[in-house]
Design a protein around this motif. Structure first.
Motif, PDB file in Angstrom:
ATOM      1  N   UNK A 286      48.182  57.205  33.101  1.00 51.69           N
ATOM      2  CA  UNK A 286      48.755  56.689  34.342  1.00 51.69           C
ATOM      3  C   UNK A 286      49.585  57.787  34.977  1.00 51.69           C
ATOM      4  N   UNK A 287      49.386  57.991  36.276  1.00 49.18           N
ATOM      5  CA  UNK A 287      50.156  58.966  37.039  1.00 49.18           C
ATOM      6  C   UNK A 287      50.693  58.274  38.283  1.00 49.18           C
ATOM      7  N   UNK A 288      52.019  58.203  38.387  1.00 44.43           N
ATOM      8  CA  UNK A 288      52.669  57.578  39.535  1.00 44.43           C
ATOM      9  C   UNK A 288      53.357  58.674  40.349  1.00 44.43           C
ATOM     10  N   UNK A 289      52.890  58.871  41.585  1.00 45.41           N
ATOM     11  CA  UNK A 289      53.487  59.850  42.486  1.00 45.41           C
ATOM     12  C   UNK A 289      54.366  59.086  43.466  1.00 45.41           C
ATOM     13  N   UNK A 290      55.662  59.159  43.232  1.00 48.12           N
ATOM     14  CA  UNK A 290      56.606  58.333  43.990  1.00 48.12           C
ATOM     15  C   UNK A 290      57.101  59.062  45.233  1.00 48.12           C
ATOM     16  N   UNK A 291      56.608  58.633  46.390  1.00 47.10           N
ATOM     17  CA  UNK A 291      57.105  59.123  47.674  1.00 47.10           C
ATOM     18  C   UNK A 291      57.038  60.648  47.782  1.00 47.10           C
TER      19      UNK A 291
END
Length: 484
Positions: free
Chosen positions: A329-334
């Motif tokens: 899982x890769x979450x690119x936040x803003x």
């Protein structure tokens, strides 16, 4: 558990009726002999002091002035004889099994430093919906609700001090509440972080409910209250280099979109992780996951490093040190809209993911009404134009090779006037207004389809990076991570 003594510390300033109701509920719903009550009064003028002195089961300190909440709590802590220190607001009503449930949580492990409960009125996602109409109904609700359940003990970055219970030995290690936050607000955030820095965990007992009337002391002075929040928020940020509320915010919607098997050893990376609130929530849902956070601010990275692997840096680190095909899982936040080449970043994100790995991202919506108005009246800022549209995002996901692209959004609740303007503009153009005008930001989910592998020429370097990442914990020193 009756052999353990809990020191319940209450700070009062007027509001006698609330104090009487609070203490009455303690007497009714707490096992006799398991607690002591210490009340610090900050020069009340409504009869509180006289009433307190009449109570034989309360240890009372009468201050000559309003010393504020942090100092009052510290005075109580100095007098406390208990194995546990419990800071309780006087505008609360306690309930059946409230204290025994909190003690059961402490008994589950030596690493637990402090616990809190849920209520009807509180920030930090410690509030649950309720339907009761009076205190009798509330107690019946709590009697059914307060069933001890370890599955409902959730680790948090911070706990709100309306009902905060701390082990005495932990309190001795971290020291008293920081009185620079007088008269109150953010002293509980500061204490929470200091407890975590000492290696202890904060658990929210979502199996235990008490009632909280909420902001009784400050409720009649809203403007002063908000000024105090801003002032003490700046003090906290200056002390720890992250913002107590904003940088610990939990993105429940992002965690819900992970949709992986709960007990698998997933590798989860968040880019732009702030102080780690969302990563901590991910660990609650995926207890066997290995967590990584990239954050620019040193203070935020330090906060993450207390429970996960933290890398201090920005989105460019996705190119510099991260192993290919490694993350579930890769979450690119803003961050996506700020990178000069959106497509290149999405392609790199896909390279970093395993087959069937999930990309999550948050992206500001370029088509919000306030952006349109700023463009029309000439007040637009260049950074506002870096946001993306729904059509752009879907096209970029497709071009980068992702499958199952899903783009939802955070509803902005635009006004009827805004809606009317958009309807008229689109009527002139003879098109319908797209629903995503109502979104303040887009929430993106996409899947890396099976296929592809690391090129043979790149494999030795990638293998070395994987080996390195398997050993990482805490705040990783960046200079040691750059492999030649």
């Amino acid at each position: 558990m009756s052999e353990l003594l809990t020191s319940i510390i209450i700070v009062t300033y007027n509001k006698l009726d609330y104090t009487q109701a609070c203490i009455s509920s303690i007497r009714q719903y707490t096992e006799p002999g398991s607690y002591e009550i210490i009340v610090i009064d900050n020069q009340s003028g409504d009869g509180t002091r006289d009433w307190l002195l009449e109570q034989e089961d309360i240890r009372v300190v009468l201050n000559d002035d309003n010393a504020g909440f942090p100092r009052g709590c510290n005075q109580g802590i100095e007098l406390a004889r208990g194995d546990y220190i419990l800071l309780l607001n006087n505008d609360t009503i306690v309930t059946t099994r409230w204290l025994t449930n909190m003690l059961a949580c402490f008994a589950s492990g030596d690493t637990i430093g402090a616990v809190g409960t849920v209520t009807n009125s509180c920030s930090n996602f410690q509030e649950i919906p309720v339907t009761y109409r009076d205190m009798d109904e509330m107690q019946r609700f709590a009697a059914k609700y307060n069933v001890s359940n370890p599955l409902l003990w959730e680790e948090r970055l911070r706990l709100i001090g309306y009902n905060l219970m701390i082990r005495r030995d932990v309190m001795n290690r971290v020291g008293p509440l920081d009185e620079q936050f007088t008269p109150g607000n953010y002293e509980d955030d500061d204490l929470s972080y200091r407890i975590r820095r000492e290696g202890f965990r904060l658990l929210l007992c979502k199996d235990t409910f008490i009632h909280h009337f909420g902001s009784v002391s400050f409720g009649e002075q809203r403007e002063r209250f908000h000024r105090l929040l801003e002032t003490n928020g700046r003090k906290f940020a200056a002390k720890w280099d992250f913002e107590a509320a904003h940088d610990t915010h939990i993105r429940f919607d992002i965690v819900d979109l992970i949709r992986k098997a709960r007990n698998e050893p997933h590798r989860i990376l968040e880019v732009g992780a702030k102080a780690g609130g969302t990563l901590m929530k991910a660990r609650y849902h995926y207890p066997n996951a290995k967590l990584f956070g990239i954050e620019e601010r040193e203070g935020g990275a330090r906060s993450i490093g207390l429970f996960a692997t933290a890398l201090q840096g920005d989105v460019k680190m996705m190119y510099e040190i991260l192993p290919v095909g490694y993350f579930d899982v890769l979450f690119i936040h803003n961050q996506l809209h700020r990178f000069p080449d959106h497509l290149a970043l999405l392609k790199r994100a896909r390279e970093l993911l395993k087959p069937d790995g999930v990309l999550l991202a948050t992206v500001p919506n370029l088509q919000q009404p306030h952006v349109l108005y700023a463009l029309l009246d000439g007040t637009i800022r260049r950074e506002q134009l870096a946001a993306l549209t729904y059509t752009e995002i879907m096209g970029l996901l497709h071009e980068a090779g992702f499958a199952d692209g899903l783009v939802t959004g955070i509803y902005n609740g635009i006004s009827e006037k805004d809606n009317a303007v958009l309807r008229e503009m689109n009527a002139l153009r003879e098109v319908g207004a797209p629903y995503h005008f109502n979104f303040s930001e887009f929430v993106v989910r996409a899947v890396n389809p099976p296929g592809g592998s690391v090129p043979a020429a790149d494999k030795p370097l990638n293998d070395a990076r994987i080996e390195m990442f398997e050993r990482l914990s805490g705040v990783a020193p960046i200079e040691e991570l750059v492999l030649q």
